[in-house]
Design a protein around this motif. Structure first.
Motif, PDB file in Angstrom:
ATOM      1  N   TYR A 242       8.021   3.169  26.162  1.00 40.64           N
ATOM      2  CA  TYR A 242       8.020   3.388  24.717  1.00 40.64           C
ATOM      3  C   TYR A 242       6.793   2.735  24.106  1.00 40.64           C
ATOM      4  O   TYR A 242       6.479   1.589  24.395  1.00 40.64           O
ATOM      5  CB  TYR A 242       9.289   2.808  24.090  1.00 40.64           C
ATOM      6  N   MET A 243       6.084   3.491  23.280  1.00 39.15           N
ATOM      7  CA  MET A 243       4.863   3.009  22.640  1.00 39.15           C
ATOM      8  C   MET A 243       4.996   3.104  21.133  1.00 39.15           C
ATOM      9  O   MET A 243       5.444   4.123  20.598  1.00 39.15           O
ATOM     10  CB  MET A 243       3.659   3.842  23.089  1.00 39.15           C
ATOM     11  N   VAL A 244       4.623   2.041  20.432  1.00 39.81           N
ATOM     12  CA  VAL A 244       4.472   2.088  18.981  1.00 39.81           C
ATOM     13  C   VAL A 244       3.081   1.560  18.665  1.00 39.81           C
ATOM     14  O   VAL A 244       2.659   0.539  19.202  1.00 39.81           O
ATOM     15  CB  VAL A 244       5.570   1.280  18.260  1.00 39.81           C
ATOM     16  N   MET A 245       2.349   2.281  17.821  1.00 43.44           N
ATOM     17  CA  MET A 245       0.970   1.931  17.526  1.00 43.44           C
ATOM     18  C   MET A 245       0.697   2.059  16.035  1.00 43.44           C
ATOM     19  O   MET A 245       1.104   3.032  15.397  1.00 43.44           O
ATOM     20  CB  MET A 245       0.006   2.834  18.306  1.00 43.44           C
ATOM     21  N   ARG A 262     -17.777   2.028   0.259  1.00 39.07           N
ATOM     22  CA  ARG A 262     -17.135   2.255   1.545  1.00 39.07           C
ATOM     23  C   ARG A 262     -16.397   3.587   1.548  1.00 39.07           C
ATOM     24  O   ARG A 262     -16.000   4.103   0.512  1.00 39.07           O
ATOM     25  CB  ARG A 262     -16.140   1.130   1.850  1.00 39.07           C
ATOM     26  N   PHE A 263     -16.200   4.111   2.771  1.00 37.53           N
ATOM     27  CA  PHE A 263     -15.370   5.302   2.910  1.00 37.53           C
ATOM     28  C   PHE A 263     -13.911   4.935   2.636  1.00 37.53           C
ATOM     29  O   PHE A 263     -13.463   3.840   2.984  1.00 37.53           O
ATOM     30  CB  PHE A 263     -15.478   5.886   4.316  1.00 37.53           C
ATOM     31  N   PRO A 264     -13.156   5.840   2.006  1.00 33.36           N
ATOM     32  CA  PRO A 264     -11.716   5.592   1.867  1.00 33.36           C
ATOM     33  C   PRO A 264     -11.077   5.505   3.254  1.00 33.36           C
ATOM     34  O   PRO A 264     -11.527   6.129   4.207  1.00 33.36           O
ATOM     35  CB  PRO A 264     -11.215   6.828   1.106  1.00 33.36           C
ATOM     36  N   TYR A 265     -10.045   4.707   3.353  1.00 24.68           N
ATOM     37  CA  TYR A 265      -9.376   4.594   4.638  1.00 24.68           C
ATOM     38  C   TYR A 265      -7.889   4.908   4.488  1.00 24.68           C
ATOM     39  O   TYR A 265      -7.342   4.971   3.383  1.00 24.68           O
ATOM     40  CB  TYR A 265      -9.584   3.212   5.267  1.00 24.68           C
ATOM     41  N   LYS A 266      -7.269   5.123   5.636  1.00 25.97           N
ATOM     42  CA  LYS A 266      -5.853   5.484   5.680  1.00 25.97           C
ATOM     43  C   LYS A 266      -5.249   4.856   6.925  1.00 25.97           C
ATOM     44  O   LYS A 266      -5.968   4.379   7.818  1.00 25.97           O
ATOM     45  CB  LYS A 266      -5.697   7.007   5.708  1.00 25.97           C
ATOM     46  N   TYR A 267      -3.932   4.839   6.962  1.00 19.30           N
ATOM     47  CA  TYR A 267      -3.221   4.245   8.082  1.00 19.30           C
ATOM     48  C   TYR A 267      -2.397   5.303   8.807  1.00 19.30           C
ATOM     49  O   TYR A 267      -2.013   6.324   8.237  1.00 19.30           O
ATOM     50  CB  TYR A 267      -2.283   3.132   7.601  1.00 19.30           C
ATOM     51  N   GLY A 268      -2.122   5.018  10.071  1.00 17.34           N
ATOM     52  CA  GLY A 268      -1.231   5.857  10.860  1.00 17.34           C
ATOM     53  C   GLY A 268      -0.327   5.009  11.730  1.00 17.34           C
ATOM     54  O   GLY A 268      -0.762   3.972  12.250  1.00 17.34           O
ATOM     55  N   ILE A 269       0.927   5.407  11.842  1.00 16.08           N
ATOM     56  CA  ILE A 269       1.862   4.784  12.779  1.00 16.08           C
ATOM     57  C   ILE A 269       2.333   5.865  13.747  1.00 16.08           C
ATOM     58  O   ILE A 269       2.655   6.985  13.338  1.00 16.08           O
ATOM     59  CB  ILE A 269       3.079   4.174  12.058  1.00 16.08           C
ATOM     60  N   PHE A 270       2.376   5.513  15.036  1.00 16.49           N
ATOM     61  CA  PHE A 270       2.720   6.472  16.085  1.00 16.49           C
ATOM     62  C   PHE A 270       3.837   5.904  16.950  1.00 16.49           C
ATOM     63  O   PHE A 270       3.773   4.743  17.374  1.00 16.49           O
ATOM     64  CB  PHE A 270       1.499   6.765  16.959  1.00 16.49           C
ATOM     65  N   HIS A 271       4.849   6.720  17.225  1.00 12.13           N
ATOM     66  CA  HIS A 271       5.924   6.395  18.159  1.00 12.13           C
ATOM     67  C   HIS A 271       5.881   7.420  19.295  1.00 12.13           C
ATOM     68  O   HIS A 271       5.745   8.619  19.041  1.00 12.13           O
ATOM     69  CB  HIS A 271       7.302   6.481  17.503  1.00 12.13           C
ATOM     70  N   TYR A 272       6.028   6.944  20.516  1.00 12.31           N
ATOM     71  CA  TYR A 272       6.125   7.871  21.647  1.00 12.31           C
ATOM     72  C   TYR A 272       7.077   7.284  22.678  1.00 12.31           C
ATOM     73  O   TYR A 272       6.876   6.166  23.174  1.00 12.31           O
ATOM     74  CB  TYR A 272       4.758   8.117  22.280  1.00 12.31           C
ATOM     75  N   LEU A 273       8.133   8.033  22.990  1.00 10.44           N
ATOM     76  CA  LEU A 273       9.143   7.629  23.966  1.00 10.44           C
ATOM     77  C   LEU A 273       9.101   8.598  25.137  1.00 10.44           C
ATOM     78  O   LEU A 273       9.302   9.803  24.966  1.00 10.44           O
ATOM     79  CB  LEU A 273      10.533   7.645  23.330  1.00 10.44           C
ATOM     80  N   GLU A 287       6.275  11.094  17.375  1.00  8.89           N
ATOM     81  CA  GLU A 287       6.233  11.236  15.927  1.00  8.89           C
ATOM     82  C   GLU A 287       5.137  10.341  15.375  1.00  8.89           C
ATOM     83  O   GLU A 287       4.804   9.294  15.949  1.00  8.89           O
ATOM     84  CB  GLU A 287       7.576  10.891  15.282  1.00  8.89           C
ATOM     85  N   SER A 288       4.544  10.764  14.275  1.00 17.17           N
ATOM     86  CA  SER A 288       3.492   9.989  13.632  1.00 17.17           C
ATOM     87  C   SER A 288       3.548  10.219  12.131  1.00 17.17           C
ATOM     88  O   SER A 288       4.089  11.235  11.665  1.00 17.17           O
ATOM     89  CB  SER A 288       2.110  10.392  14.165  1.00 17.17           C
ATOM     90  N   VAL A 289       2.992   9.296  11.391  1.00 22.07           N
ATOM     91  CA  VAL A 289       2.876   9.445   9.947  1.00 22.07           C
ATOM     92  C   VAL A 289       1.519   8.901   9.526  1.00 22.07           C
ATOM     93  O   VAL A 289       1.069   7.867  10.009  1.00 22.07           O
ATOM     94  CB  VAL A 289       4.034   8.725   9.208  1.00 22.07           C
ATOM     95  N   ILE A 290       0.843   9.648   8.654  1.00 23.14           N
ATOM     96  CA  ILE A 290      -0.461   9.262   8.110  1.00 23.14           C
ATOM     97  C   ILE A 290      -0.315   9.104   6.603  1.00 23.14           C
ATOM     98  O   ILE A 290       0.260   9.974   5.935  1.00 23.14           O
ATOM     99  CB  ILE A 290      -1.533  10.330   8.415  1.00 23.14           C
ATOM    100  N   TRP A 291      -0.854   8.014   6.050  1.00 22.23           N
ATOM    101  CA  TRP A 291      -0.829   7.841   4.601  1.00 22.23           C
ATOM    102  C   TRP A 291      -2.105   7.151   4.145  1.00 22.23           C
ATOM    103  O   TRP A 291      -2.740   6.405   4.910  1.00 22.23           O
ATOM    104  CB  TRP A 291       0.406   7.052   4.159  1.00 22.23           C
ATOM    105  N   ALA A 292      -2.493   7.408   2.909  1.00 21.79           N
ATOM    106  CA  ALA A 292      -3.694   6.818   2.332  1.00 21.79           C
ATOM    107  C   ALA A 292      -3.439   5.357   1.990  1.00 21.79           C
ATOM    108  O   ALA A 292      -2.353   4.992   1.515  1.00 21.79           O
ATOM    109  CB  ALA A 292      -4.121   7.591   1.093  1.00 21.79           C
ATOM    110  N   ALA A 293      -4.431   4.503   2.218  1.00 18.62           N
ATOM    111  CA  ALA A 293      -4.295   3.090   1.857  1.00 18.62           C
ATOM    112  C   ALA A 293      -4.098   2.935   0.355  1.00 18.62           C
ATOM    113  O   ALA A 293      -3.431   2.006  -0.097  1.00 18.62           O
ATOM    114  CB  ALA A 293      -5.519   2.314   2.316  1.00 18.62           C
TER     115      ALA A 293
END
Length: 546
Positions: A242-245, A262-273, A287-293
């Motif tokens: 299982y990976m979470v990143m 600076r360039f705008p940045y965003k975050y991502g969280i990733f789960h993989y089982l 599954e993953s989710v991307i959102w703007a900072a």
């Protein structure tokens, strides 16, 4: 603020986990598919390794094979103490090792790519001048590290240079500055700290790339982009991994910045089982989710709601009332016999069952799939390897109504380099005899590209679903969307090369090859024929077949 949140998250994980009697996790640096001695050994019935999460952990591979022997590939190596010249040709260039209760090992190797070529169609003399150094090591039983720095100047083939001109970055690499009359200057650094915290858990703090899948391409997460900062926790027990990143990505909203902007940045969280069941099957859920900072509600930073490693993102996203981009999918692998695998992927951005079966081709039915087969030592012929795979992705997959929350980084796709709205078939054949390699490659794709309509104002341009960096709110209608819509472009790509492996430790080789690419649409038809000769260390993988 964002760096403090990431540091706090890592410290908390380290505080609650107890390291004991384990060896540090070192990752394989051999990520070039044409010379990868590790991957071709892994597809065996009954081997409890998780082949879909890359780069590979060498400590896990060591349970079944001696990795030094795999890298050496049965090739001869001088015995005894090696001088500098012999190390350059046969081993790590610099190596310091101390054994005992707290082992220490540090290696230093050069990385380079000196290449000259000719693009026949445009009569362009192409060349690449890459110089770099890699530092790899282990401190004690629980801590490993890696660092690398690469500096590049190049004159690129026309279609790649047009990519750089449009996106501001070189495929798989960093931002590019002009160099001379028609050259590009770009650089890249990567690195990680890897810490084993307990018998089953590893923590990694890195700046680099990740890949999920068993194919050459990935529709879930690939190494197509430039490197990015990330924190990754991997748990391995029984037949489960299982990976979470958590990762931070850059959004290039315009190519030029003023002053210290600076360039705008965003975050991502990733789960993989991933679960290996039986001796031949493997199933992975993603599954993953991307959102703007920062969005219209203000500064969000690293959203702690998404850091819980066992939640499903859709209910959390709905509960937050958030405007975030969720991608889900699955990876499947079956080993029919020794040295072979049938594999596939399914990716989903949006899904509405009644719209799928209505046949009205709703725009938000964002799905794609991949099906592939690979066989090492094909037909019982030693070192003859074949692979073929088919992928297709519907329009608007990976895009979002807000352009910053697309599934990309640095104007490069986090999944397939064609983005969305495509069908692709790609195949490879590799044969090795002693130190000689023969590589053959063929690719055929239909891609519905977005294009600029001069009859419309800039703020009224239509998105046809091929460019994931364009807001999908610009679509032309709600129904009637199909793969290939927009500027239907047929891409054919073929390549062949012969190379001589000098040093198997770092894939140092001499190579001579030819590459032919044809892109045909209603607006233009272009053919690029490129011949190249190089002296290089082939460790990293870059995708120029798009």
């Amino acid at each position: 603020m964002k760096n403090k949140q990431i540091a706090l998250f890592l410290i908390l994980l380290l505080a609650v986990l107890n390291p004991s009697e384990i060896f540090s996790q070192v990752y394989s640096n051999h990520n070039h598919p044409g010379y990868d001695a590790i991957t071709r050994a892994l597809y065996q019935p009954g081997v409890n390794l998780h082949t879909s999460i890359k780069p590979y952990r060498l400590d896990q591979v060591e349970k079944y094979w001696d990795t030094d022997s795999l890298f050496q590939r049965g090739l001869s190596k001088p015995s005894g103490s090696l001088n500098i010249f012999q190390r350059f040709l046969h081993d790590d260039f610099v190596k310091w090792e101390e054994k005992g209760s707290s082992p220490i090992q540090v290696t230093i190797n050069p990385y380079f790519n000196f290449e000259v070529g000719k693009e026949q169609t445009e009569a362009i003399n192409t060349w690449v001048n890459t110089r770099g150094v890699m530092l790899n090591g282990q401190l004690g039983e629980n801590l490993a590290f890696y660092g690398a720095l690469f500096e590049n100047q190049a004159v690129l083939p026309q279609y790649i240079d047009e990519y750089v001109e449009k996106r501001g970055s070189v495929p798989g690499q960093g931002r590019a500055k002009t160099f001379g009359d028609n050259g590009r200057d770009f650089s890249q650094s990567t690195g990680y700290l890897s810490y084993n915290a307990g018998q089953w858990i590893n923590l990694k703090l890195g700046f680099g790339k990740n890949f999920i899948g068993d194919g050459y391409r990935s529709l879930l997460l690939s190494d197509n982009t430039y490197s990015y900062p990330h924190i990754k926790m991997t748990t391995t027990f029984w037949k489960v991994q299982y990976m979470v990143m958590a990762a931070q990505f850059q959004h290039i909203d315009k190519l030029e910045r003023a002053g210290d902007e600076r360039f705008p940045y965003k975050y991502g969280i990733f789960h993989y089982l991933n679960w290996n069941f039986g001796n031949r099957f493997s199933l992975g859920l993603f599954e993953s989710v991307i959102w703007a900072a920062e969005d219209q509600t203000g500064y969000r930073g690293l959203d702690l709601n998404y850091l819980i490693p066992v939640v499903v993102y859709r209910p959390v996203e709905y509960g937050l009332g958030s405007p975030d981009n969720v991608t889900m999918g699955a990876n499947l692998k079956f080993i029919p016999w020794k040295d072979a695998a049938i594999y596939g992927q399914f990716v989903m951005g949006e899904f509405k069952l009644d719209e799928v079966f209505s046949g009205n081709k709703w725009w938000a039915n964002k799905q794609g799939f991949q099906l592939g087969y690979k066989n090492y030592n094909f037909l019982g012929i030693k070192n003859l390897d074949v692979q073929t795979e088919y992928s297709q992705v519907r329009p608007y997959t990976y895009s979002h109504y807000s352009s910053i929350t697309n599934y990309g980084h640095f104007n490069q796709e986090l999944a397939h380099p064609l983005g969305a709205n495509f069908r692709e078939s790609i195949s490879f054949l590799t044969y090795r005899w002693n130190r000689w390699y023969l590589h053959l490659e063929g690719m055929h794709a239909i891609h519905g590209k977005d294009f600029y309509d001069a009859s419309r104002p800039d703020d009224d341009q239509i998105s046809w679903g091929g460019d994931i960096f364009v807001s999908n709110m610009r679509r032309w209608d709600s129904h009637g969307h199909e793969i290939g819509q927009g500027l239907k472009t047929t891409i054919q790509h073929a390549a062949a090369s012969v190379s001589f492996l000098v040093n198997p430790k770092n894939n140092m080789n001499l190579s001579l090859g030819v590459r032919i690419r044809n892109a045909d649409s209603d607006l233009a038809s272009e053919t690029n024929t490129m011949i190249h000769f190089g002296f290089r260390t082939s460790l990293r993988n870059f995708y120029y077949n798009f």
